[in-house]
Design a protein around this motif. Structure first.
Motif, PDB file in Angstrom:
ATOM      1  N   ARG A 411       0.821  -1.193   0.015  1.00  0.00           N
ATOM      2  CA  ARG A 411      -0.169   0.074   0.026  1.00  0.00           C
ATOM      3  C   ARG A 411       0.851   1.337  -0.129  1.00  0.00           C
ATOM      4  N   ILE A 412       2.022   1.535   0.659  1.00  0.00           N
ATOM      5  CA  ILE A 412       2.847   2.589   0.709  1.00  0.00           C
ATOM      6  C   ILE A 412       3.412   2.583  -0.685  1.00  0.00           C
ATOM      7  N   ARG A 413       3.888   1.614  -1.329  1.00  0.00           N
ATOM      8  CA  ARG A 413       4.356   1.731  -2.754  1.00  0.00           C
ATOM      9  C   ARG A 413       3.377   2.221  -3.543  1.00  0.00           C
ATOM     10  N   ASP A 434      -2.157  11.991   4.140  1.00  0.00           N
ATOM     11  CA  ASP A 434      -3.210  11.531   4.951  1.00  0.00           C
ATOM     12  C   ASP A 434      -3.135   9.885   4.565  1.00  0.00           C
ATOM     13  N   GLU A 435      -3.040   9.486   3.579  1.00  0.00           N
ATOM     14  CA  GLU A 435      -3.086   8.039   3.672  1.00  0.00           C
ATOM     15  C   GLU A 435      -1.792   7.487   4.306  1.00  0.00           C
ATOM     16  N   LEU A 436      -0.742   7.943   4.275  1.00  0.00           N
ATOM     17  CA  LEU A 436       0.249   7.483   5.012  1.00  0.00           C
ATOM     18  C   LEU A 436       0.441   7.396   6.458  1.00  0.00           C
ATOM     19  N   SER A 437      -0.604   8.493   6.946  1.00  0.00           N
ATOM     20  CA  SER A 437      -0.457   8.674   8.458  1.00  0.00           C
ATOM     21  C   SER A 437      -0.762   7.317   9.335  1.00  0.00           C
ATOM     22  N   ALA A 438      -1.647   6.531   8.735  1.00  0.00           N
ATOM     23  CA  ALA A 438      -2.049   5.311   9.641  1.00  0.00           C
ATOM     24  C   ALA A 438      -0.931   4.083   9.370  1.00  0.00           C
ATOM     25  N   LEU A 439      -0.028   4.220   8.676  1.00  0.00           N
ATOM     26  CA  LEU A 439       0.781   3.092   8.321  1.00  0.00           C
ATOM     27  C   LEU A 439       2.167   3.069   8.983  1.00  0.00           C
ATOM     28  N   GLY A 440       2.279   3.599  10.041  1.00  0.00           N
ATOM     29  CA  GLY A 440       3.423   3.565  11.066  1.00  0.00           C
ATOM     30  C   GLY A 440       4.723   3.816  10.608  1.00  0.00           C
ATOM     31  N   ASN A 441       5.889   3.609  11.380  1.00  0.00           N
ATOM     32  CA  ASN A 441       7.157   4.262  10.951  1.00  0.00           C
ATOM     33  C   ASN A 441       8.163   3.286  10.326  1.00  0.00           C
ATOM     34  N   HIS A 472       6.421  26.576 -12.901  1.00  0.00           N
ATOM     35  CA  HIS A 472       7.505  27.258 -13.309  1.00  0.00           C
ATOM     36  C   HIS A 472       8.563  27.106 -12.126  1.00  0.00           C
ATOM     37  N   THR A 473       9.861  27.062 -12.481  1.00  0.00           N
ATOM     38  CA  THR A 473      11.010  27.327 -11.527  1.00  0.00           C
ATOM     39  C   THR A 473      10.801  28.863 -10.854  1.00  0.00           C
ATOM     40  N   ASP A 474      11.003  28.625  -9.443  1.00  0.00           N
ATOM     41  CA  ASP A 474      10.906  29.995  -8.707  1.00  0.00           C
ATOM     42  C   ASP A 474      12.075  30.316  -7.922  1.00  0.00           C
ATOM     43  N   ASP A 475      12.694  31.248  -8.124  1.00  0.00           N
ATOM     44  CA  ASP A 475      14.150  31.683  -7.398  1.00  0.00           C
ATOM     45  C   ASP A 475      13.976  31.758  -6.121  1.00  0.00           C
ATOM     46  N   ARG A 476      12.748  31.846  -5.557  1.00  0.00           N
ATOM     47  CA  ARG A 476      12.369  31.880  -4.247  1.00  0.00           C
ATOM     48  C   ARG A 476      12.933  30.568  -3.536  1.00  0.00           C
ATOM     49  N   TRP A 477      12.964  29.315  -4.398  1.00  0.00           N
ATOM     50  CA  TRP A 477      13.107  28.036  -3.884  1.00  0.00           C
ATOM     51  C   TRP A 477      14.633  27.606  -4.294  1.00  0.00           C
ATOM     52  N   ASN A 478      15.443  28.522  -4.144  1.00  0.00           N
ATOM     53  CA  ASN A 478      16.820  28.252  -4.623  1.00  0.00           C
ATOM     54  C   ASN A 478      17.642  27.457  -3.504  1.00  0.00           C
ATOM     55  N   GLU A 479      17.158  27.544  -2.299  1.00  0.00           N
ATOM     56  CA  GLU A 479      17.567  26.693  -1.380  1.00  0.00           C
ATOM     57  C   GLU A 479      17.217  25.189  -1.281  1.00  0.00           C
ATOM     58  N   HIS A 480      17.942  24.323  -0.513  1.00  0.00           N
ATOM     59  CA  HIS A 480      17.596  22.983  -0.640  1.00  0.00           C
ATOM     60  C   HIS A 480      16.442  22.830   0.580  1.00  0.00           C
ATOM     61  N   VAL A 481      15.688  21.828   0.439  1.00  0.00           N
ATOM     62  CA  VAL A 481      14.699  21.245   1.357  1.00  0.00           C
ATOM     63  C   VAL A 481      15.120  20.381   2.513  1.00  0.00           C
ATOM     64  N   ALA A 482      15.558  20.611   3.723  1.00  0.00           N
ATOM     65  CA  ALA A 482      16.081  19.490   4.364  1.00  0.00           C
ATOM     66  C   ALA A 482      15.185  18.966   5.245  1.00  0.00           C
ATOM     67  N   ILE A 483      15.027  17.602   5.446  1.00  0.00           N
ATOM     68  CA  ILE A 483      14.433  16.641   6.237  1.00  0.00           C
ATOM     69  C   ILE A 483      14.810  16.042   7.246  1.00  0.00           C
ATOM     70  N   GLY A 484      14.216  16.175   8.539  1.00  0.00           N
ATOM     71  CA  GLY A 484      14.623  15.413   9.839  1.00  0.00           C
ATOM     72  C   GLY A 484      13.354  14.743  10.542  1.00  0.00           C
ATOM     73  N   LEU A 485      13.501  14.172  11.620  1.00  0.00           N
ATOM     74  CA  LEU A 485      12.461  13.510  12.349  1.00  0.00           C
ATOM     75  C   LEU A 485      11.991  14.415  13.503  1.00  0.00           C
ATOM     76  N   ASP A 486      10.475  14.292  13.611  1.00  0.00           N
ATOM     77  CA  ASP A 486      10.099  15.218  14.729  1.00  0.00           C
ATOM     78  C   ASP A 486       9.901  14.462  15.961  1.00  0.00           C
ATOM     79  N   GLU A 487       9.447  15.057  16.896  1.00  0.00           N
ATOM     80  CA  GLU A 487       9.319  14.295  18.172  1.00  0.00           C
ATOM     81  C   GLU A 487       8.579  12.825  18.112  1.00  0.00           C
ATOM     82  N   GLU A 488       7.656  13.012  17.235  1.00  0.00           N
ATOM     83  CA  GLU A 488       7.022  11.248  17.015  1.00  0.00           C
ATOM     84  C   GLU A 488       7.534  10.469  15.952  1.00  0.00           C
ATOM     85  N   GLY A 489       8.697  10.713  15.640  1.00  0.00           N
ATOM     86  CA  GLY A 489       9.485  10.141  14.826  1.00  0.00           C
ATOM     87  C   GLY A 489       9.020   9.993  13.021  1.00  0.00           C
ATOM     88  N   LEU A 490       8.506  10.959  12.704  1.00  0.00           N
ATOM     89  CA  LEU A 490       8.043  11.250  11.703  1.00  0.00           C
ATOM     90  C   LEU A 490       8.919  12.253  10.730  1.00  0.00           C
TER      91      LEU A 490
END
Length: 506
Positions: A411-413, A434-441, A472-490
C-alpha cells in the motif's frame, strides 16, 4: 554474537566497494550486503572526460542537467577525479569496449555535449564494473558478509559505534569506529522501478533514525525508457538511452516524433525533460507506453552495442532489429538523500554515506546520464581517504537504533507511485500524507513520507520535480529542502532550511 572492526560498509555496489577498496590497506573493513544493488544493472556506461574532451565541459553539462542546483565544488571533484578513478578500475582488470586502434570506445547519451560514455560488453557496463571491483576487493583481503542491517548502535556522546545485522537466522552486533552507508536509492519504495528489490531505502531510514538530515528528497528521477512489459510492479528492464545516442527516436502510438521541437537536443535532452514529454504524450493519447524506434541503426551495431536490450526485447516477443520497442518511464534514481559533506560525513559523528543514498550535490535536481557509476567511484574513494586520514577511537555503546517492520508495504508503494510520480500537485501530495498517516514508522513508510514532505514543501517545478500546480521554476526556492524526524519519529522539514527556501537565498 559480537565482533569489532574499524569500518563497516553497508552495501556492495560501486560506491561501497570503492570505499572498501580504498580502505583495505590501512583499515580492517567489513562489507555487508543484503542482496544485489543497482550497479550490476547499469547499462549505459561511465561518463568521463579525457583527451579532447574537457572536464569543464562535462561539468557544464552536469550543471545544465541538474537545473542549476548542483554543488559546484563536488561537480568539479567528480569530473576532475573521474579519469583517474576509471584508469584505476582498468588497472584492476575492468574490460571496457575499445575501438580497433585500442582506444576506449565512447558514445553519446542524453544531456551530454560530447561522446564521453565509456562502456563494457556493449550495454553491460555495470556488470563489468561490479565484477572488477569485487575481484579487487577479494584480492585486497576485504571481508564480506551477507545480511540485512536492521539497526545502528550509538554511544553516550551521540557517535555511531556499530551495526546490528540479521544473518544466518541470528542477530549479530558489530562494533565499528565508523559506519558507511552505501545502500543505494529508494527504487522499491515505488511499485515499479528499474532497481532490484533490495534497493528500497533502508539506508535513508537508518540515517534519519540516527539523527542525520536528508536533502533533495523530492528529486526522484524517472528513466524515460524502461521496457514496457505489461507488468505494473517489480523491477523493469532498462532500455539504455545510449540506444538514442546511436540514433533511435521516440514516437507516440500514431508514429509522431515526441521530442521534435521540444528541446534543442531532441531525443537526447536531459532525462527529466524526455520523461515529462513521454508522460504528456501517454496522457494525451490515453496509452500506457510509447515507441522507441531503433530501426534506422545498423543491425550489426545493435547486436554489438546492445545485447542486453536485444535479449530483454526478445523476452517479450519484440525484435528490436525490425520492430519498434514499447517503452514507458519508470522510477530510476534518487538525486537527493542523506546530507553529507564532500568527504561523505553526515551530521552524526561516525556515520558516513556515499553513492545514491547520499546527497553529494553532483546531481542537483536531475542526474546527468551515466554520472552515477562515476559518482560511486569518485566519492567512494573520497570517503576512504577521509577515514584513512582520521578515524577516531571506538567509544562505548549505549543504545540501539532499530528499524521496525512496515505494516502494509504494498500500500505504501501504491501511494508513492500514485501521488509522487513524474506529475505531482498539492492536492495529491496532501492526500498521500493523509493516507500514509496510519501506516506506521517502518523504513518504507519513512522513505515515502520523506519524499512527500519534500515534494509538498517545494512549490515550484525544477528538474525531475514537476508540480502541475506550480509549473515554473521560482528563484525563491533556490535553497534545499532539508528533512529530519520530529518528536514522534515522523519526517518533517527542518525549520531553518524551509524558512530560507521561502524567503529566497541570502
Amino acid at each position: 554474537m559480537t565482533r569489532a572492526v574499524d569500518v563497516v560498509v553497508i552495501g556492495a555496489g560501486a560506491a561501497g566497494l570503492s570505499a572498501a577498496l580504498g580502505l583495505a590497506a590501512t583499515r580492517q573493513v567489513l562489507v555487508l550486503s543484503a542482496g544485489d544493488g543497482s550497479t550490476p544493472w547499469a547499462q549505459g556506461g561511465v561518463s568521463v572526460a579525457f583527451g579532447d574532451d574537457d572536464p569543464l565541459d562535462h561539468a557544464h553539462d552536469t550543471h545544465v542537467a541538474g537545473a542549476g542546483f548542483c554543488d559546484p565544488r563536488n561537480v568539479r571533484a567528480l569530473v576532475e577525479e573521474g579519469p583517474q578513478r576509471v584508469a584505476e578500475l582498468i588497472a584492476h582488470g575492468a574490460l571496457f569496449d575499445r575501438r580497433e586502434d585500442g582506444s576506449l570506445s565512447r558514445t553519446l547519451e542524453g544531456g551530454h555535449s560530447h561522446p564521453r560514455i565509456v562502456h563494457a560488453g556493449g550495454d553491460a557496463t555495470g556488470a563489468e564494473v561490479d565484477r572488477a571491483l569485487r575481484a579487487a576487493v577479494r584480492a585486497a583481503g576485504v571481508e564480506t558478509m551477507a545480511g540485512r542491517v536492521i539497526g545502528l548502535t550509538k554511544s553516550t556522546s551521540g557517535r555511531v559505534s556499530g551495526v546490528l545485522v540479521e544473518t544466518g537466522g541470528e542477530t549479530v552486533r558489530i562494533d565499528a569506529r565508523a559506519v558507511v552507508l552505501a545502500t543505494g536509492g529508494i527504487g522499491n519504495a515505488y511499485l515499479a522501478s528499474t532497481n532490484p528489490s533490495a534497493v528500497r531505502g533502508d539506508g535513508i531510514a537508518l540515517a534519519l533514525l540516527a539523527g542525520a538530515s536528508l536533502v533533495d528528497m523530492e528529486f526522484v528521477q524517472f528513466h524515460p525508457t524502461a521496457l514496457f512489459t505489461g507488468q505494473t510492479r517489480g523491477q523493469l528492464p532498462l532500455v539504455t538511452e545510449a540506444v538514442r545516442g546511436e540514433g533511435a527516436v521516440l514516437r507516440d502510438l500514431r508514429g509522431r516524433l515526441i521530442m521534435a521541437g521540444r528541446h534543442p537536443r531532441a531525443d537526447l535532452a536531459p532525462r527529466d525533460i524526455v520523461a515529462r514529454e513521454i508522460e504528456a504524450a501517454m496522457r494525451r493519447d490515453g496509452t500506457d507506453h510509447v515507441w522507441l524506434d531503433a530501426r534506422s541503426i545498423e543491425p550489426d551495431v545493435l547486436r554489438r552495442r546492445f545485447p542486453t536490450v536485444l535479449a530483454s526485447c526478445a523476452s517479450i516477443g519484440v525484435d528490436m532489429l525490425s520492430e519498434q520497442i514499447p517503452v514507458a518511464p519508470a522510477e530510476h534514481f534518487l538525486c537527493g538523500g542523506v546530507q553529507v559533506d564532500r568527504d561523505g560525513a553526515t551530521g552524526v559523528p561516525g556515520l558516513y554515506a556515499v553513492g545514491e543514498v547520499a546527497a553529494s550535490g553532483v546531481h542537483g535536481a536531475n542526474r546527468l546520464a551515466s554520472n552515477s557509476l562515476l559518482e560511486g567511484l569518485v566519492f567512494g574513494r573520497r570517503v576512504a581517504t577521509a577515514l584513512t586520514l582520521d578515524l577516531p577511537a571506538t567509544t562505548d555503546r549505549s543504545y540501539d537504533v532499530v528499524l521496525t517492520e512496515d505494516r502494509e508495504p504494498e500500500r505504501i508503494r501504491a501511494i508513492l507511485t500514485k501521488y509522487a510520480g513524474i506529475r505531482r500537485d498539492g492536492a495529491g501530495l496532501n492526500a498521500a500524507a493523509d493516507e500514509l498517516s496510519a501506516l506506521g514508522n517502518g523504513p518504507l513508510a519513512t522513505v515515502a513520507r520523506s519524499v512527500i514532505v519534500a515534494a509538498t514543501a517545494r512549490e515550484e517545478s525544477r528538474g525531475c520535480h514537476w508540480r502541475s500546480d506550480h509549473p515554473h521554476t521560482d528563484d525563491r526556492w533556490n535553497e534545499h529542502v532539508a528533512i529530519g524526524l520530529d518528536e514522534e519519529g515522523l519526517p518533517t522539514t527542518r525549520d531553518a532550511a524551509t524558512q530560507r527556501a521561502r524567503t529566497g537565498p541570502r
